[in-house]
Design a protein around this motif. Structure first.
Motif, PDB file in Angstrom:
ATOM      1  N   THR A 113       0.825  -1.200   0.000  1.00 11.89           N
ATOM      2  CA  THR A 113       0.000   0.000   0.000  1.00 11.89           C
ATOM      3  C   THR A 113       0.859   1.249   0.000  1.00 11.89           C
ATOM      4  O   THR A 113       0.554   2.242  -0.648  1.00 11.89           O
ATOM      5  CB  THR A 113      -0.928   0.011   1.234  1.00 11.89           C
ATOM      6  N   GLY A 114       1.962   1.212   0.716  1.00 10.02           N
ATOM      7  CA  GLY A 114       2.857   2.353   0.774  1.00 10.02           C
ATOM      8  C   GLY A 114       2.341   3.437   1.702  1.00 10.02           C
ATOM      9  O   GLY A 114       1.382   3.262   2.444  1.00 10.02           O
ATOM     10  N   GLY A 115       3.000   4.589   1.663  1.00 11.41           N
ATOM     11  CA  GLY A 115       2.629   5.703   2.517  1.00 11.41           C
ATOM     12  C   GLY A 115       3.837   6.231   3.273  1.00 11.41           C
ATOM     13  O   GLY A 115       4.897   5.609   3.309  1.00 11.41           O
ATOM     14  N   LEU A 116       3.679   7.391   3.897  1.00 11.31           N
ATOM     15  CA  LEU A 116       4.794   8.043   4.576  1.00 11.31           C
ATOM     16  C   LEU A 116       5.378   7.193   5.691  1.00 11.31           C
ATOM     17  O   LEU A 116       6.597   7.147   5.876  1.00 11.31           O
ATOM     18  CB  LEU A 116       4.342   9.396   5.140  1.00 11.31           C
ATOM     19  N   PHE A 117       4.523   6.508   6.453  1.00 13.76           N
ATOM     20  CA  PHE A 117       5.051   5.697   7.547  1.00 13.76           C
ATOM     21  C   PHE A 117       5.767   4.460   7.030  1.00 13.76           C
ATOM     22  O   PHE A 117       6.752   4.012   7.627  1.00 13.76           O
ATOM     23  CB  PHE A 117       3.933   5.305   8.510  1.00 13.76           C
ATOM     24  N   VAL A 118       5.312   3.908   5.929  1.00 13.01           N
ATOM     25  CA  VAL A 118       6.019   2.784   5.304  1.00 13.01           C
ATOM     26  C   VAL A 118       7.417   3.240   4.881  1.00 13.01           C
ATOM     27  O   VAL A 118       8.404   2.532   5.099  1.00 13.01           O
ATOM     28  CB  VAL A 118       5.242   2.239   4.094  1.00 13.01           C
ATOM     29  N   ASP A 119       7.497   4.433   4.297  1.00 12.72           N
ATOM     30  CA  ASP A 119       8.801   4.966   3.902  1.00 12.72           C
ATOM     31  C   ASP A 119       9.726   5.074   5.111  1.00 12.72           C
ATOM     32  O   ASP A 119      10.915   4.732   5.046  1.00 12.72           O
ATOM     33  CB  ASP A 119       8.632   6.349   3.264  1.00 12.72           C
ATOM     34  N   ALA A 120       9.177   5.547   6.223  1.00 10.87           N
ATOM     35  CA  ALA A 120       9.966   5.708   7.440  1.00 10.87           C
ATOM     36  C   ALA A 120      10.378   4.355   8.016  1.00 10.87           C
ATOM     37  O   ALA A 120      11.507   4.207   8.510  1.00 10.87           O
ATOM     38  CB  ALA A 120       9.162   6.494   8.474  1.00 10.87           C
ATOM     39  N   TYR A 121       9.479   3.376   7.960  1.00 15.30           N
ATOM     40  CA  TYR A 121       9.793   2.027   8.453  1.00 15.30           C
ATOM     41  C   TYR A 121      10.995   1.437   7.722  1.00 15.30           C
ATOM     42  O   TYR A 121      11.891   0.848   8.339  1.00 15.30           O
ATOM     43  CB  TYR A 121       8.565   1.131   8.305  1.00 15.30           C
ATOM     44  N   VAL A 122      11.029   1.599   6.405  1.00 13.96           N
ATOM     45  CA  VAL A 122      12.149   1.083   5.611  1.00 13.96           C
ATOM     46  C   VAL A 122      13.468   1.688   6.091  1.00 13.96           C
ATOM     47  O   VAL A 122      14.467   0.984   6.283  1.00 13.96           O
ATOM     48  CB  VAL A 122      11.924   1.380   4.118  1.00 13.96           C
TER      49      VAL A 122
END
Length: 308
Positions: free
Chosen positions: A170-179
């Motif tokens: 799904t993605g999203g800003l928090f996914v980016d941060a998790y990576v």
């Protein structure tokens, strides 16, 4: 996920080398394991070899670990001009990534001494296509990784698009941060001496490689638990809110980069536990959740855990 509009951003932890970075040598391997495409290559070759992790698969691992280099020349002038506040992070993707990096490093600067080590800030190198690293030549196809040799995190930001287009996340800003938090988790492991204890190329469901990756997921969750209180240089929290939907999206992503998901859904092969390097979808989700719910890095002892 939202950033506080009046928080301050510090772009000095980013080395923006996207205008260049063509390298030479073997493909880079860092962060205790292979990038996503590297995992697929390893899985496919090992399955072709009848599930054995020697022979061709070992050759690939050997080749992936060759080479030396340095990060491409960076120019942060435009980034520094555009990314000054949390309002910029809410409006611009690049600035959001800057805020994530600031928050993650601010958390570990305060937390790591409690675990017996001093935190040493490191840069994240943004590159496009390919870049020289201390671990060899990094291709964007390898995914983001931490290189212990030069103590830098590397990412081609197009990886976030790949997560959605190739892995169905799904993605999203928090996914980016998790990576990013996962990769900085590898830096924490390096500083604690954990990474040095793992034998390179070791695979399997209880291998050091799997335990290293699951611990990095747990460390990412720990940071996320505290993210809304981690301050900028002026003492104001960088991140104002992480929702349950944000965390659900990160869990979805963690599941899609599990070894079993990659083998069955991406490589279209039968899952072979003997080739595991990062852990299954369920395991990655479990340890990310453990870190997020506890907020305690001592709960991330995947090396002492009887069950992963």
């Amino acid at each position: 996920m939202q950033y506080n509009d009046d928080s301050r951003l510090d772009t000095s932890s980013v080395s923006d080398s996207r205008s260049g970075g063509i390298g030479r040598g073997g493909l880079a391997v860092g962060g205790g394991g292979l990038g996503l495409v590297g995992v697929i290559i390893f899985v496919v070759i090992s399955l072709v070899n009848g599930g054995k992790t020697g022979s061709g698969a070992a050759d690939v691992l050997s080749q992936l670990n060759q080479g030396t280099g340095a990060a491409a020349t960076a120019d942060n002038a435009q980034l520094a001009e555009e990314c000054k506040t949390g309002a910029d992070a809410n409006a611009k993707f690049d600035c959001a990534i800057v805020a994530d990096i600031d928050s993650i490093q601010s958390y570990w600067t305060e937390q790591l001494p409690k675990l017996g080590a001093q935190y040493a800030p490191v840069n994240t190198v943004w590159f496009s296509g390919q870049a020289n690293t201390g671990c060899g030549s990094a291709s964007s196809a390898a995914g983001p990784f931490y290189c212990p040799a030069d103590k830098l995190v590397y990412i081609d930001l197009s990886f976030y698009d790949d997560l959605k287009s190739q892995f169905g996340a799904t993605g999203g800003l928090f996914v980016d941060a998790y990576v990013l938090a996962h990769e900085y988790g590898h830096h924490v492991q390096d500083l604690l001496g954990t990474e040095a204890k793992v034998r390179q190329g070791e695979t399997g469901p209880t291998s050091g490689s799997v335990r290293l990756e699951l611990q990095a997921d747990c460390y990412a969750g720990v940071w996320a638990n505290h993210a809304s209180t981690v301050p900028d240089s002026s003492g104001k929290p960088l991140i104002s809110d992480i929702t349950q939907e944000d965390f659900a999206n990160a869990l979805d992503t963690a599941g899609r980069i599990g070894d079993d998901y990659i083998q069955t859904q991406i490589a279209h092969q039968t899952f072979d536990p003997g080739t595991e390097t990062h852990g299954t979808a369920v395991q990655r989700q479990r340890w990310l959740t453990t870190g997020y719910q506890s907020g305690d890095p001592t709960r991330c002892d995947t090396f002492g855990a009887a069950t992963l």
